[in-house]
Design a protein around this motif. Structure first.
Motif, PDB file in Angstrom:
ATOM      1  N   PHE A  28       0.875  -1.180   0.017  1.00 13.95           N
ATOM      2  CA  PHE A  28       0.015   0.009   0.020  1.00 13.95           C
ATOM      3  C   PHE A  28       0.816   1.239   0.019  1.00 13.95           C
ATOM      4  CE2 PHE A  28      -2.575   3.105   2.812  1.00 13.95           C
ATOM      5  CZ  PHE A  28      -3.265   3.515   1.602  1.00 13.95           C
ATOM      6  N   MET A  29       1.861   1.298   0.778  1.00 15.25           N
ATOM      7  CA  MET A  29       2.808   2.535   0.894  1.00 15.25           C
ATOM      8  C   MET A  29       3.392   2.673  -0.662  1.00 15.25           C
ATOM      9  SD  MET A  29       3.488   4.417   3.654  1.00 15.25           S
ATOM     10  CE  MET A  29       1.197   4.467   3.956  1.00 15.25           C
ATOM     11  N   ARG A  30       3.817   1.848  -1.118  1.00 14.93           N
ATOM     12  CA  ARG A  30       4.529   1.855  -2.335  1.00 14.93           C
ATOM     13  C   ARG A  30       3.507   2.540  -3.547  1.00 14.93           C
ATOM     14  NH1 ARG A  30       8.446   2.680  -1.192  1.00 14.93           N
ATOM     15  NH2 ARG A  30      10.106   1.178  -0.507  1.00 14.93           N
ATOM     16  N   GLY A  31       2.394   2.388  -3.253  1.00 16.11           N
ATOM     17  CA  GLY A  31       1.163   3.104  -4.130  1.00 16.11           C
ATOM     18  C   GLY A  31       1.542   4.754  -3.921  1.00 16.11           C
ATOM     19  N   LEU A  32       1.953   4.863  -2.771  1.00 23.55           N
ATOM     20  CA  LEU A  32       2.178   6.393  -2.308  1.00 23.55           C
ATOM     21  C   LEU A  32       3.447   7.086  -2.533  1.00 23.55           C
ATOM     22  CD1 LEU A  32       0.135   6.396   0.826  1.00 23.55           C
ATOM     23  CD2 LEU A  32      -0.574   7.438  -1.043  1.00 23.55           C
ATOM     24  N   THR A  33       4.544   6.287  -2.440  1.00 22.33           N
ATOM     25  CA  THR A  33       5.857   6.472  -2.517  1.00 22.33           C
ATOM     26  C   THR A  33       6.627   5.469  -2.988  1.00 22.33           C
ATOM     27  OG1 THR A  33       7.806   7.287  -1.196  1.00 22.33           O
ATOM     28  CG2 THR A  33       6.042   6.132  -0.068  1.00 22.33           C
ATOM     29  N   LYS A  34       7.301   5.713  -4.187  1.00 21.54           N
ATOM     30  CA  LYS A  34       8.309   4.782  -4.488  1.00 21.54           C
ATOM     31  C   LYS A  34       9.540   4.589  -4.062  1.00 21.54           C
ATOM     32  CE  LYS A  34       5.167   3.281  -7.686  1.00 21.54           C
ATOM     33  NZ  LYS A  34       4.319   2.025  -7.412  1.00 21.54           N
ATOM     34  N   GLN A  35      10.094   5.964  -3.282  1.00 18.71           N
ATOM     35  CA  GLN A  35      11.310   5.764  -3.106  1.00 18.71           C
ATOM     36  C   GLN A  35      11.721   5.769  -1.591  1.00 18.71           C
ATOM     37  OE1 GLN A  35      11.832   9.212  -6.221  1.00 18.71           O
ATOM     38  NE2 GLN A  35      13.811   8.622  -5.790  1.00 18.71           N
ATOM     39  N   THR A  36      10.704   5.919  -0.644  1.00 22.33           N
ATOM     40  CA  THR A  36      10.904   5.978   0.601  1.00 22.33           C
ATOM     41  C   THR A  36      11.254   4.438   1.406  1.00 22.33           C
ATOM     42  OG1 THR A  36       9.232   7.805   1.108  1.00 22.33           O
ATOM     43  CG2 THR A  36       9.873   6.091   2.957  1.00 22.33           C
ATOM     44  N   LEU A  37      12.290   4.258   2.032  1.00 24.02           N
ATOM     45  CA  LEU A  37      12.988   3.247   2.554  1.00 24.02           C
ATOM     46  C   LEU A  37      11.792   2.579   3.621  1.00 24.02           C
ATOM     47  CD1 LEU A  37      14.925   1.074   3.043  1.00 24.02           C
ATOM     48  CD2 LEU A  37      16.125   2.420   4.916  1.00 24.02           C
ATOM     49  N   LEU A  38      11.286   1.258   3.284  1.00 28.70           N
ATOM     50  CA  LEU A  38      10.421   0.611   3.943  1.00 28.70           C
ATOM     51  C   LEU A  38      10.927  -0.492   5.102  1.00 28.70           C
ATOM     52  CD1 LEU A  38       7.297   0.052   1.522  1.00 28.70           C
ATOM     53  CD2 LEU A  38       7.880   2.087   3.189  1.00 28.70           C
ATOM     54  N   TYR A  39      10.224  -0.785   6.124  1.00 31.94           N
ATOM     55  CA  TYR A  39      10.999  -1.801   7.054  1.00 31.94           C
ATOM     56  C   TYR A  39       9.742  -2.646   7.198  1.00 31.94           C
ATOM     57  CZ  TYR A  39      14.984   1.095   8.565  1.00 31.94           C
ATOM     58  OH  TYR A  39      16.316   1.387   8.363  1.00 31.94           O
ATOM     59  N   LEU A 251       9.036  15.894  -2.621  1.00 33.93           N
ATOM     60  CA  LEU A 251       9.667  16.831  -1.710  1.00 33.93           C
ATOM     61  C   LEU A 251      11.151  16.398  -1.192  1.00 33.93           C
ATOM     62  CD1 LEU A 251       9.118  19.530   0.017  1.00 33.93           C
ATOM     63  CD2 LEU A 251       7.977  18.044   1.723  1.00 33.93           C
ATOM     64  N   ILE A 252      11.205  15.028  -0.777  1.00 35.02           N
ATOM     65  CA  ILE A 252      12.546  14.574  -0.132  1.00 35.02           C
ATOM     66  C   ILE A 252      13.647  14.080  -1.239  1.00 35.02           C
ATOM     67  CG2 ILE A 252      13.334  12.825   1.266  1.00 35.02           C
ATOM     68  CD1 ILE A 252      11.536  14.736   2.549  1.00 35.02           C
ATOM     69  N   PHE A 253      13.155  13.464  -2.247  1.00 37.90           N
ATOM     70  CA  PHE A 253      13.792  12.787  -3.254  1.00 37.90           C
ATOM     71  C   PHE A 253      13.931  13.627  -4.506  1.00 37.90           C
ATOM     72  CE2 PHE A 253      12.179   9.317  -0.428  1.00 37.90           C
ATOM     73  CZ  PHE A 253      13.410   8.878  -0.007  1.00 37.90           C
ATOM     74  N   GLY A 254      13.218  14.628  -4.613  1.00 39.93           N
ATOM     75  CA  GLY A 254      13.273  15.684  -5.863  1.00 39.93           C
ATOM     76  C   GLY A 254      12.987  15.139  -7.034  1.00 39.93           C
ATOM     77  N   ASN A 255      11.753  14.196  -7.029  1.00 39.66           N
ATOM     78  CA  ASN A 255      11.269  13.587  -8.334  1.00 39.66           C
ATOM     79  C   ASN A 255      10.235  14.459  -8.706  1.00 39.66           C
ATOM     80  OD1 ASN A 255       9.922  12.091 -10.229  1.00 39.66           O
ATOM     81  ND2 ASN A 255       9.950  10.209  -9.203  1.00 39.66           N
ATOM     82  N   GLU A 256      10.617  15.482  -9.631  1.00 39.76           N
ATOM     83  CA  GLU A 256       9.751  16.325 -10.024  1.00 39.76           C
ATOM     84  C   GLU A 256       8.880  16.006 -11.388  1.00 39.76           C
ATOM     85  OE1 GLU A 256      12.204  19.849 -11.048  1.00 39.76           O
ATOM     86  OE2 GLU A 256      12.779  20.319  -8.934  1.00 39.76           O
ATOM     87  N   ASN A 257       9.365  15.117 -11.786  1.00 38.24           N
ATOM     88  CA  ASN A 257       8.502  14.642 -13.043  1.00 38.24           C
ATOM     89  C   ASN A 257       7.205  13.584 -12.725  1.00 38.24           C
ATOM     90  OD1 ASN A 257      10.469  15.422 -14.914  1.00 38.24           O
ATOM     91  ND2 ASN A 257      11.705  13.794 -14.462  1.00 38.24           N
ATOM     92  N   LYS A 258       6.978  13.563 -11.426  1.00 36.92           N
ATOM     93  CA  LYS A 258       5.926  12.616 -10.808  1.00 36.92           C
ATOM     94  C   LYS A 258       4.853  13.711 -10.254  1.00 36.92           C
ATOM     95  CE  LYS A 258       4.657   9.254  -7.597  1.00 36.92           C
ATOM     96  NZ  LYS A 258       4.793   8.262  -6.403  1.00 36.92           N
ATOM     97  N   GLU A 259       3.589  13.552 -10.682  1.00 37.01           N
ATOM     98  CA  GLU A 259       2.382  14.093 -10.143  1.00 37.01           C
ATOM     99  C   GLU A 259       2.028  13.397  -8.762  1.00 37.01           C
ATOM    100  OE1 GLU A 259      -0.665  14.708 -12.440  1.00 37.01           O
ATOM    101  OE2 GLU A 259       0.287  15.749 -14.095  1.00 37.01           O
TER     102      GLU A 259
END
Length: 330
Positions: A28-39, A251-259
């Motif tokens: 579910f988290m991956r649907g919101l953020t692709k780059q955040t590290l998950l545990y 905001l954190i990873f600078g992915n400006e190409n993603k809405e």
């Protein structure tokens, strides 16, 4: 081990939380953020080693979706932790973390978690054994102190001793833990937050990667600390109000190409996974419980939560329960 993943970007991560950061929540988290590290949830070393069903019960995850992902282990026996790391190497995790921060009585009785902060030599032995067993980066997560062992000097001594193993990454929960007299829930709320202590550790150990954890409520708040520490970990807010993670990649990873994804789009991304899991005899409630906070502060959110809680336990229900609940959002 030649194909092991590179060191993960730890500028933002979701904290390991028992009964919450399971494989369904991570998808579910991956649907919101692709780059955040998950545990993962914390897994105690004996569970992996002695499981009758094999280690896959605790180590399996969706390798196509969940990276970057870290495995958190609990334990204080260097041999057991070493064996776990050898086993886990076959699962291609991006990081393996040793839990030295969990304050529960059950954890302390097993001699792991926050109580290990009183034994920095034991922690160092564990970290060294883990490092020798795998090429996956080994990290440690701990508190700023426990009980009356809460001086800055003791915290700095703990960090220094563990760093002598070559451990470079310390994830620090900015609260002390009271191992006697407070419940795990109280330990997340009663001891005061001291973000300044973690900032000070980074200043005194500039060569180490210091990650701040504790009380962070939004990605914007996380970003405000990145001039003082190397990364920030968000915990309870990610399940109480999961949509806060929707702008993390920008905001954190600078992915400006993603809405920034909408709440409804995040739900639509997750539903095929729910359908797949239900088809494999997984109860829908195991996925639905991670969705309660998705529409927090939106009109219809209360009706959404009520519908899910009333229907997700019924026998034979599937993903349609979630779809029907979503119709109540205005």
């Amino acid at each position: 081990m030649d194909n092991l993943p590179k060191k993960p970007d730890r500028r933002l991560s979701v904290a390991p939380m028992m009964e919450w950061t399971d494989r369904h929540q991570r998808v579910f988290m991956r649907g919101l953020t692709k780059q955040t590290l998950l545990y993962t949830e914390m897994v105690v070393a004996p569970a992996i080693i002695f499981s009758k069903d094999g280690p896959g019960r605790f180590l399996d995850y969706n390798q196509d979706i969940e990276h970057p992902i870290a495995l958190q282990l609990g334990g204080s026996d260097p041999k057991q932790l070493s064996e776990c790391c050898k086993i886990a190497s076959n699962w291609n995790y991006d990081e393996i973390n040793l839990n030295c921060g969990c304050p529960s009585d059950r954890v302390s009785a097993g001699r792991f978690g926050a109580c290990l902060m009183a034994e920095p030599d034991v922690v160092a032995d564990c970290i060294k054994a883990m490092q020798d067993a795998t090429d996956i980066p080994i990290t440690v997560k701990h508190r700023i102190g426990i009980d009356d062992l809460d001086s800055y000097e003791l915290l700095a001594g703990f960090v220094d001793r563990v760093a002598q193993t070559g451990c470079e990454t310390f994830i620090i929960h900015a609260r002390k833990a009271w191992l006697k007299g407070l419940s795990p829930k109280q330990n997340r709320e009663v001891p005061p937050l001291r973000h300044d202590i973690v900032h000070m550790i980074k200043k005194d150990f500039p060569h180490l990667e210091i990650i701040l954890n504790g009380g962070i409520q939004t990605v914007e708040e996380a970003a405000s600390h990145l001039d003082k520490v190397d990364g920030v970990m968000i915990g309870r807010a990610t399940y109480e109000t999961p949509y806060i993670m929707a702008n993390a990649d920008q905001l954190i990873f600078g992915n400006e190409n993603k809405e920034v994804i909408t709440r409804q789009e995040a739900l639509e991304r997750f539903l095929p996974y729910v359908e797949e899991q239900v088809a494999n005899d997984v109860y829908v409630r195991h996925m639905a419980k991670h969705l309660f906070g998705l529409f927090q502060s939106q009109r219809g959110a209360k009706a959404w939560r009520r519908y899910l809680s009333e229907h997700m336990f019924q026998p034979g229900v599937g993903a349609e329960v979630i779809s029907e609940a979503a119709k109540l959002i205005e």
